[in-house]
Scaffold this motif. Structure first.
Motif, short mmCIF file in Angstrom:
data_model
loop_
_atom_site.label_atom_id
_atom_site.label_comp_id
_atom_site.label_asym_id
_atom_site.label_seq_id
_atom_site.Cartn_x
_atom_site.Cartn_y
_atom_site.Cartn_z
N LYS A 208 0.84 -1.19 0.00
CA LYS A 208 0.00 0.00 0.00
C LYS A 208 0.87 1.24 0.00
CE LYS A 208 -4.19 1.81 2.10
NZ LYS A 208 -5.23 1.58 3.09
N GLN A 209 0.53 2.22 -0.83
CA GLN A 209 1.31 3.44 -0.94
C GLN A 209 0.82 4.47 0.08
OE1 GLN A 209 3.93 3.83 -2.98
NE2 GLN A 209 3.68 1.72 -3.60
N GLU A 210 1.70 5.41 0.38
CA GLU A 210 1.36 6.50 1.29
C GLU A 210 0.58 7.55 0.53
OE1 GLU A 210 2.01 6.83 4.51
OE2 GLU A 210 2.99 4.90 4.71
N LYS A 211 -0.61 7.20 0.02
CA LYS A 211 -1.43 8.15 -0.74
C LYS A 211 -2.87 7.68 -0.72
CE LYS A 211 -0.72 6.05 -5.28
NZ LYS A 211 -2.11 5.82 -5.59
N ASP A 212 -3.77 8.57 -1.09
CA ASP A 212 -5.18 8.22 -1.13
C ASP A 212 -5.42 7.13 -2.16
OD1 ASP A 212 -6.18 11.67 -0.68
OD2 ASP A 212 -5.68 10.12 0.78
N VAL A 213 -6.31 6.20 -1.84
CA VAL A 213 -6.69 5.15 -2.78
C VAL A 213 -7.85 5.65 -3.62
CG1 VAL A 213 -7.56 2.81 -3.01
CG2 VAL A 213 -5.90 3.35 -1.22
N GLU A 214 -7.72 5.59 -4.92
CA GLU A 214 -8.76 6.07 -5.84
C GLU A 214 -9.80 4.97 -6.05
OE1 GLU A 214 -10.43 9.04 -8.16
OE2 GLU A 214 -8.64 9.12 -6.93
N ASP A 215 -11.03 5.23 -5.61
CA ASP A 215 -12.10 4.25 -5.78
C ASP A 215 -12.54 4.19 -7.23
OD1 ASP A 215 -12.10 3.75 -3.04
OD2 ASP A 215 -13.50 5.39 -2.65
N ALA A 216 -13.18 3.09 -7.61
CA ALA A 216 -13.69 2.92 -8.97
C ALA A 216 -14.74 4.00 -9.27
CB ALA A 216 -14.30 1.54 -9.15
N PRO A 217 -14.67 4.63 -10.45
CA PRO A 217 -15.66 5.67 -10.79
C PRO A 217 -17.09 5.18 -10.68
CG PRO A 217 -13.84 5.68 -12.37
CD PRO A 217 -13.64 4.49 -11.49
N SER A 218 -17.35 3.94 -11.10
CA SER A 218 -18.72 3.42 -11.00
C SER A 218 -19.16 3.31 -9.55
CB SER A 218 -18.80 2.05 -11.68
OG SER A 218 -17.85 1.16 -11.12
N ALA A 219 -18.22 3.01 -8.65
CA ALA A 219 -18.55 2.93 -7.23
C ALA A 219 -18.87 4.31 -6.66
CB ALA A 219 -17.39 2.29 -6.46
N LYS A 220 -18.07 5.31 -7.07
CA LYS A 220 -18.32 6.68 -6.58
C LYS A 220 -19.68 7.19 -7.04
CE LYS A 220 -14.38 8.22 -8.15
NZ LYS A 220 -13.28 9.13 -8.49
N LYS A 221 -20.03 6.89 -8.28
CA LYS A 221 -21.34 7.32 -8.79
C LYS A 221 -22.46 6.69 -7.97
CE LYS A 221 -19.86 7.76 -13.59
NZ LYS A 221 -20.02 7.21 -14.94
N MET A 222 -22.33 5.39 -7.72
CA MET A 222 -23.40 4.69 -7.00
C MET A 222 -23.49 5.17 -5.57
SD MET A 222 -24.15 0.59 -6.75
CE MET A 222 -24.55 0.55 -8.49
N MET A 223 -22.35 5.48 -4.93
CA MET A 223 -22.39 5.98 -3.56
C MET A 223 -23.10 7.33 -3.51
SD MET A 223 -18.79 4.99 -1.66
CE MET A 223 -17.66 5.42 -2.98
N ALA A 224 -22.83 8.20 -4.52
CA ALA A 224 -23.48 9.51 -4.56
C ALA A 224 -24.97 9.36 -4.80
CB ALA A 224 -22.84 10.36 -5.66
N GLU A 225 -25.36 8.46 -5.69
CA GLU A 225 -26.77 8.28 -6.03
C GLU A 225 -27.56 7.70 -4.86
OE1 GLU A 225 -26.14 7.48 -10.82
OE2 GLU A 225 -26.59 5.83 -9.47
N LYS A 226 -26.93 6.83 -4.08
CA LYS A 226 -27.64 6.16 -2.99
C LYS A 226 -27.42 6.84 -1.65
CE LYS A 226 -27.73 1.59 -5.18
NZ LYS A 226 -29.19 1.60 -5.32
N GLY A 227 -26.64 7.94 -1.65
CA GLY A 227 -26.42 8.67 -0.40
C GLY A 227 -25.57 7.91 0.60
N ILE A 228 -24.64 7.10 0.11
CA ILE A 228 -23.77 6.32 0.99
C ILE A 228 -22.41 7.00 1.08
CG2 ILE A 228 -22.60 4.10 1.29
CD1 ILE A 228 -24.91 2.80 -0.23
N SER A 229 -21.90 7.20 2.28
CA SER A 229 -20.60 7.84 2.45
C SER A 229 -19.49 6.81 2.29
CB SER A 229 -20.49 8.50 3.82
OG SER A 229 -20.59 7.53 4.85
N ARG A 230 -18.29 7.31 1.96
CA ARG A 230 -17.15 6.44 1.68
C ARG A 230 -16.79 5.57 2.87
NH1 ARG A 230 -13.69 3.41 1.63
NH2 ARG A 230 -11.80 3.29 0.37
N ASP A 231 -16.90 6.13 4.10
CA ASP A 231 -16.47 5.35 5.27
C ASP A 231 -17.45 4.26 5.67
OD1 ASP A 231 -18.49 6.95 6.16
OD2 ASP A 231 -17.32 8.03 7.67
N GLN A 232 -18.62 4.22 5.00
CA GLN A 232 -19.59 3.16 5.28
C GLN A 232 -19.29 1.88 4.50
OE1 GLN A 232 -23.12 6.11 4.73
NE2 GLN A 232 -23.94 4.35 5.78
N VAL A 233 -18.41 1.98 3.49
CA VAL A 233 -18.19 0.86 2.57
C VAL A 233 -16.80 0.27 2.80
CG1 VAL A 233 -18.22 0.12 0.17
CG2 VAL A 233 -19.64 2.04 0.89
N GLN A 234 -16.75 -1.05 2.90
CA GLN A 234 -15.48 -1.76 3.03
C GLN A 234 -15.02 -2.17 1.64
OE1 GLN A 234 -13.66 -2.37 5.87
NE2 GLN A 234 -12.09 -3.17 4.51
#
Length: 508
Positions: A208-234
């Motif tokens: 693991k690198q010392e940097k932010d992990v970039e989530d999949a674009p499709s996952a980010k879209k779905m989280m925004a659409e369903k109102g789910i925050s990033r820290d709720q998802v493993q």
């Protein structure tokens, strides 16, 4: 050596973004095994292996934009897993290039990329980086939102973010400036911490690198659409990367397993404590914000008026009942009511072309074709896919296309092109039990037909009271271009065609 290339992405779609690589260089792959996932607007395209062997080279990395038929990777059909002596994926020359000598590099603007045909502005949805952060070339900086389309902005070079000009929530135009960066910083030496060369060479050695992990674009879209925050998802992806499947799993989990909603933080009028404890504040999805804005714009811009009528559905229902089995046997699709209404509207639009036109400044643009929009309710909101050249299609073609678009809409796989260019819209509130409503225009269209519930009602037929299946119809139209006479004529022609479907065959 087998080449893995970008497949056909759909009508008018010419490029895609590499969302996720499921395999790494050196991995053994089987024929048709999924290698990577591409993102285009709202379409997810999975790319399978065309041959069995070892993935010998990845040409296009995650986050890169590629065109149709572009080379993504190569598979060595004769190699064995782990047989490679060195990674085939190499840092590009521009990643290894040292910073400009003789002083600081000139500042580099971060610009809004092309947003697509007829799209002139976007909203800054999320910044993944902040001022002072060091970034590598093509690393994702921010995400923009247009009407139902997400656009990710990669870094044009390696360097440091020095200024953010458009904050989250700001509206920017195509070609506008988002921020400024100083290229070259942190990349002067291959061994300097954070350099792109170091990242590329150590990717396979460090977990693991010392940097932010970039989530999949499709996952980010779905989280925004369903109102789910990033820290709720493993995340189950590499380095904890959140994948689309992780969000789907989270969304389908029992409500009791989800974290409690955070208290409201936006100031508003005082709320009693006992009421506030029972409230829940959820941020509107981008789709819902777009729907709200566009519908309000329609009310503010158009001189909207609605006229009503009712139709006796007896003849249409009898015809459908008589031929539905033969129709399905021959065409492989069920015969519904939407094809009847679509054909009836196309017939009426030929007689009243104003309803099929639109206003452009001081001009009226008449359409000598019918691209029929069909409103579809989805879990995330209302979308209107378009059946193109519906006036030239048969009943079977219309039913097949509506079924296909409806399925793609509910799965969230419609492309932007499939929701643009409509000239008239049909909205069927009857499927939800609506008896009467006034539909709102879908701009820049000048007309929309509202269908409603079919209900048995007593009607006077030739001096006798009979029970008939009746439906209320509502036509909302822009009175700036459509006169009352034209609107009523249109609705009467639709009524006549449905009460006597033979008129459609006779062109009456």
């Amino acid at each position: 050596m087998a080449e893995i290339r970008v497949p056909t992405l759909g009508e008018s779609v010419t490029e895609a973004t590499i969302a996720t690589w499921f395999k790494q260089v050196g991995d053994t792959v089987a024929v048709d095994e999924m290698l990577c996932e591409l993102e285009t607007d709202k379409v997810t395209v999975e790319v399978p292996a065309t041959a069995a062997g070892v993935l010998s080279e990845i040409v296009a990395k995650e986050g890169e934009t590629v065109g149709v038929d572009a080379l993504l990777a190569t598979v060595d059909e004769n190699a064995e897993a782990g047989a490679k002596s060195a990674p085939a994926e190499k840092p590009s020359a521009k990643d290894d290039a040292p910073a400009e000598s003789g002083g600081e590099s000139a500042p580099l603007d971060i610009m809004v990329p092309s947003l697509g045909e007829s799209v002139s502005e976007a909203t800054v949805s999320t910044w993944f980086k902040k001022v002072g952060d060091t970034v590598s070339q093509d690393e994702m900086l921010c995400e923009l939102e247009t009407d139902k389309v997400s656009v990710e902005v990669p870094s044009p070079a390696s360097g440091t973010i020095t200024e953010i000009l458009a904050e989250e929530g700001a509206t920017v135009e195509a070609g506008g400036k988002l921020g400024v960066m100083r290229p070259g910083e942190g990349t002067t030496s291959p061994t300097q911490p954070g350099s792109s060369a170091e990242i590329a060479n150590s990717a396979s050695n460090e977990p693991k690198q010392e940097k932010d992990v970039e989530d999949a674009p499709s996952a980010k879209k779905m989280m925004a659409e369903k109102g789910i925050s990033r820290d709720q998802v493993q995340g189950s992806g590499k380095d904890g990367r959140v994948m689309k499947e992780d969000v789907m799993k989270m969304a389908s989990a029992p409500a009791s397993s989800a974290p409690a909603p955070q208290p409201a933080s936006i100031p508003r009028s005082p709320v009693p404590a006992e009421d506030a404890a029972r409230e829940e504040r959820v941020k509107m999805t981008r789709l819902r914000q777009t729907i709200a804005r566009r519908l309000k714009e329609a009310q503010n811009t158009a001189a909207m008026l609605t006229t009503y009528n009712e139709v006796d559905m007896t003849a249409t229902m009898d015809l459908r009942k008589e031929y539905k089995d033969l129709f399905e046997k021959k065409h492989g699709v069920k015969l519904g009511f939407m094809s009847f209404f679509t054909k009836a509207c196309c017939h009426a639009l030929k007689e009243v072309p104003d309803v099929n036109a639109e206003i452009d400044g001081t001009d009226v643009v008449y359409k000598n074709f019918v691209h029929m929009g069909v409103a579809v309710g989805t879990p995330t909101g209302l979308v209107v896919p378009v059946v193109r050249d519906a006036d030239k299609m048969s009943f079977a073609d219309i039913e097949k296309k509506i079924a296909e678009l409806g399925t793609r809409a509910r799965d969230g796989k419609l492309s932007m092109a499939e929701m643009q260019g409509g000239t008239f819209t049909i909205s069927n509130g009857g499927v939800y039990g609506s008896l009467m409503s006034s539909p709102i225009l879908n701009p820049p269209q000048s007309g929309i037909l509202g269908m409603h519930k079919i209900q048995q009602r007593p009607m006077v037929i030739n001096g006798e009271i009979k029970i008939r299946p009746m439906m209320y119809l509502a036509l909302s139209y822009d009175h700036r271009i459509v006169d009352g006479k034209g609107a009523v004529t249109f609705l009467v022609r639709v009524k006549e065609a449905l009460e006597d479907p033979r008129r459609l065959l006779m062109d009456l």
